[in-house]
Motif scaffolding. Structure first.
Motif, PDB file in Angstrom:
ATOM      1  N   VAL A  63     -33.955   7.151 -50.705  1.00 51.52           N
ATOM      2  CA  VAL A  63     -34.124   5.957 -49.870  1.00 51.52           C
ATOM      3  C   VAL A  63     -34.373   6.369 -48.422  1.00 51.52           C
ATOM      4  CG1 VAL A  63     -32.955   3.938 -48.886  1.00 51.52           C
ATOM      5  CG2 VAL A  63     -32.756   4.422 -51.331  1.00 51.52           C
ATOM      6  N   LEU A  64     -33.571   7.298 -47.932  1.00 50.64           N
ATOM      7  CA  LEU A  64     -33.707   7.766 -46.551  1.00 50.64           C
ATOM      8  C   LEU A  64     -35.068   8.414 -46.326  1.00 50.64           C
ATOM      9  CD1 LEU A  64     -32.535   8.309 -43.762  1.00 50.64           C
ATOM     10  CD2 LEU A  64     -31.348  10.299 -44.703  1.00 50.64           C
ATOM     11  N   LYS A  65     -35.491   9.237 -47.278  1.00 57.58           N
ATOM     12  CA  LYS A  65     -36.791   9.895 -47.152  1.00 57.58           C
ATOM     13  C   LYS A  65     -37.926   8.881 -47.076  1.00 57.58           C
ATOM     14  CE  LYS A  65     -39.646  13.444 -49.371  1.00 57.58           C
ATOM     15  NZ  LYS A  65     -39.745  14.387 -50.533  1.00 57.58           N
ATOM     16  N   GLU A  66     -37.856   7.843 -47.902  1.00 59.80           N
ATOM     17  CA  GLU A  66     -38.904   6.823 -47.900  1.00 59.80           C
ATOM     18  C   GLU A  66     -38.883   5.989 -46.626  1.00 59.80           C
ATOM     19  OE1 GLU A  66     -41.483   6.140 -50.046  1.00 59.80           O
ATOM     20  OE2 GLU A  66     -40.907   8.136 -50.742  1.00 59.80           O
ATOM     21  N   MET A  67     -37.685   5.594 -46.181  1.00 60.19           N
ATOM     22  CA  MET A  67     -37.628   4.724 -45.007  1.00 60.19           C
ATOM     23  C   MET A  67     -38.048   5.451 -43.740  1.00 60.19           C
ATOM     24  SD  MET A  67     -33.524   4.241 -44.305  1.00 60.19           S
ATOM     25  CE  MET A  67     -33.798   3.276 -42.810  1.00 60.19           C
ATOM     26  N   ARG A  68     -37.853   6.769 -43.687  1.00 59.63           N
ATOM     27  CA  ARG A  68     -38.238   7.519 -42.496  1.00 59.63           C
ATOM     28  C   ARG A  68     -39.748   7.641 -42.318  1.00 59.63           C
ATOM     29  NH1 ARG A  68     -34.649   6.128 -39.761  1.00 59.63           N
ATOM     30  NH2 ARG A  68     -32.810   7.352 -39.239  1.00 59.63           N
ATOM     31  N   LYS A  69     -40.499   7.254 -43.345  1.00 56.47           N
ATOM     32  CA  LYS A  69     -41.953   7.248 -43.223  1.00 56.47           C
ATOM     33  C   LYS A  69     -42.425   6.125 -42.307  1.00 56.47           C
ATOM     34  CE  LYS A  69     -42.769   9.166 -47.864  1.00 56.47           C
ATOM     35  NZ  LYS A  69     -43.350   8.897 -49.215  1.00 56.47           N
ATOM     36  N   THR A  70     -41.614   5.069 -42.183  1.00 56.85           N
ATOM     37  CA  THR A  70     -42.048   3.909 -41.405  1.00 56.85           C
ATOM     38  C   THR A  70     -41.013   3.402 -40.400  1.00 56.85           C
ATOM     39  OG1 THR A  70     -41.265   2.420 -43.153  1.00 56.85           O
ATOM     40  CG2 THR A  70     -43.565   3.111 -43.257  1.00 56.85           C
ATOM     41  N   SER A  71     -39.770   3.888 -40.478  1.00 59.22           N
ATOM     42  CA  SER A  71     -38.709   3.321 -39.638  1.00 59.22           C
ATOM     43  C   SER A  71     -37.848   4.412 -39.005  1.00 59.22           C
ATOM     44  CB  SER A  71     -37.816   2.401 -40.485  1.00 59.22           C
ATOM     45  OG  SER A  71     -36.691   1.956 -39.748  1.00 59.22           O
ATOM     46  N   ASP A  92     -31.179  16.497 -42.320  1.00 54.63           N
ATOM     47  CA  ASP A  92     -32.549  16.993 -42.390  1.00 54.63           C
ATOM     48  C   ASP A  92     -33.523  15.877 -42.736  1.00 54.63           C
ATOM     49  OD1 ASP A  92     -34.558  18.901 -42.308  1.00 54.63           O
ATOM     50  OD2 ASP A  92     -34.375  19.398 -44.421  1.00 54.63           O
ATOM     51  N   LEU A  93     -33.080  14.930 -43.554  1.00 57.90           N
ATOM     52  CA  LEU A  93     -33.941  13.814 -43.948  1.00 57.90           C
ATOM     53  C   LEU A  93     -34.014  12.728 -42.880  1.00 57.90           C
ATOM     54  CD1 LEU A  93     -32.914  13.454 -47.702  1.00 57.90           C
ATOM     55  CD2 LEU A  93     -35.094  14.295 -46.821  1.00 57.90           C
ATOM     56  N   GLY A  94     -33.161  12.845 -41.853  1.00 55.20           N
ATOM     57  CA  GLY A  94     -33.247  11.892 -40.746  1.00 55.20           C
ATOM     58  C   GLY A  94     -32.047  11.009 -40.533  1.00 55.20           C
ATOM     59  N   ALA A  95     -30.910  11.323 -41.164  1.00 59.43           N
ATOM     60  CA  ALA A  95     -29.702  10.530 -40.916  1.00 59.43           C
ATOM     61  C   ALA A  95     -29.180  10.798 -39.510  1.00 59.43           C
ATOM     62  CB  ALA A  95     -28.619  10.871 -41.944  1.00 59.43           C
ATOM     63  N   ASP A  96     -28.529   9.802 -38.932  1.00 60.75           N
ATOM     64  CA  ASP A  96     -27.975   9.936 -37.590  1.00 60.75           C
ATOM     65  C   ASP A  96     -26.488  10.256 -37.602  1.00 60.75           C
ATOM     66  OD1 ASP A  96     -30.226   8.842 -35.622  1.00 60.75           O
ATOM     67  OD2 ASP A  96     -30.244   7.614 -37.419  1.00 60.75           O
ATOM     68  N   ASP A  97     -25.821   9.939 -38.690  1.00 62.69           N
ATOM     69  CA  ASP A  97     -24.370  10.132 -38.764  1.00 62.69           C
ATOM     70  C   ASP A  97     -23.978  10.235 -40.229  1.00 62.69           C
ATOM     71  OD1 ASP A  97     -21.812  10.444 -37.813  1.00 62.69           O
ATOM     72  OD2 ASP A  97     -21.795   8.598 -36.651  1.00 62.69           O
ATOM     73  N   TYR A  98     -22.753  10.717 -40.479  1.00 61.93           N
ATOM     74  CA  TYR A  98     -22.299  10.969 -41.851  1.00 61.93           C
ATOM     75  C   TYR A  98     -20.813  10.685 -41.929  1.00 61.93           C
ATOM     76  CZ  TYR A  98     -22.724  13.424 -46.400  1.00 61.93           C
ATOM     77  OH  TYR A  98     -22.770  13.742 -47.727  1.00 61.93           O
TER      78      TYR A  98
END
Length: 227
Positions: A63-71, A92-98
């Protein structure tokens, strides 16, 4: 009003987070699987996503990989996986926090608040002019959230951008983990939280194959960027 998407297959977690977030004045959308999460995100009115990793249909990492293509909205991963490799994959996939399950819902609200505050500032909600910071062969475009090493473009998350901003505007100065966390996350440092070490490691890997090429570890003190 900011709209928060809670994507988690556990209804109890969604209900708990929804209760606390709505009490803080946020609008809330819920998704019980990855496919539904992507459908909601496609609407374009979500300001931040709380994203579980282990979900049916499509897992959180995809989900994160797909959403980072546009958001580029903030994403806070919430997961029972607490190993550094899992955190590195998410960052690495673009998360800001964990955040690790189980978690305190008040902490979740605080992280939502700090990530949104940083996101709105980076979007230019204050109508500030574009700013650039240069150091060595690096140039940081604070407005576009992009770092250049020579002619090479390096995409950064909002957290990584804040860390590079801190280092590049203060070359040679040593910063403790506490100071880095408070500046980049906009929140009080939690001693047991090793997100900062994972984030530094990921940032270093983006800058150079040599992990100490730009950001130096000062043993017992913290980190600094060379002049």
């Amino acid at each position: 009003m900011d709209k928060i998407l809670i994507a988690d297959d556990e209804a109890e977690i969604r209900s708990l987070l929804k209760l606390y977030l709505e009490n803080e004045g946020y609008a809330v959308a819920e998704a019980g699987d990855g496919k539904q999460a992507l459908e909601i995100l496609a609407g374009g009115d979500v300001s931040l996503c709380l994203l579980d990793v282990m979900m049916p249909e499509i897992d959180g990492f995809h989900v994160l990989k797909e959403m980072r293509k546009t958001s580029n909205i903030p994403v806070i991963i919430i997961s029972a996986k607490d190993t550094d490799p899992d955190k590195i994959i998410g960052l690495d996939l673009g998360a800001d926090d964990y955040m690790i399950k189980p978690f305190n819902p008040l902490e979740a609200v605080a992280r939502v608040r700090s990530n949104l505050r940083r996101y709105h500032a980076l979007k230019g909600d204050n109508n500030s002019k574009q700013e650039e910071v240069s150091l060595l062969d690096l140039k940081l475009d604070k407005d576009a959230c992009i770092l250049y090493r020579g002619d090479t473009k390096i995409e950064l998350t909002s957290t990584e951008l804040k860390m590079m901003e801190l280092f590049m505007e203060n070359p040679g100065k040593v910063f403790t983990k506490e100071k880095i966390y408070e500046y980049a996350w906009g929140d009080t440092y939690v001693v047991a939280d090793n997100n900062i070490m994972v984030a530094i490691s990921k940032l270093r890997s983006k800058l150079d194959e040599d992990p100490s090429a730009y950001i130096k570890t000062v043993r017992g003190l913290g980190y600094r960027m060379e002049k």
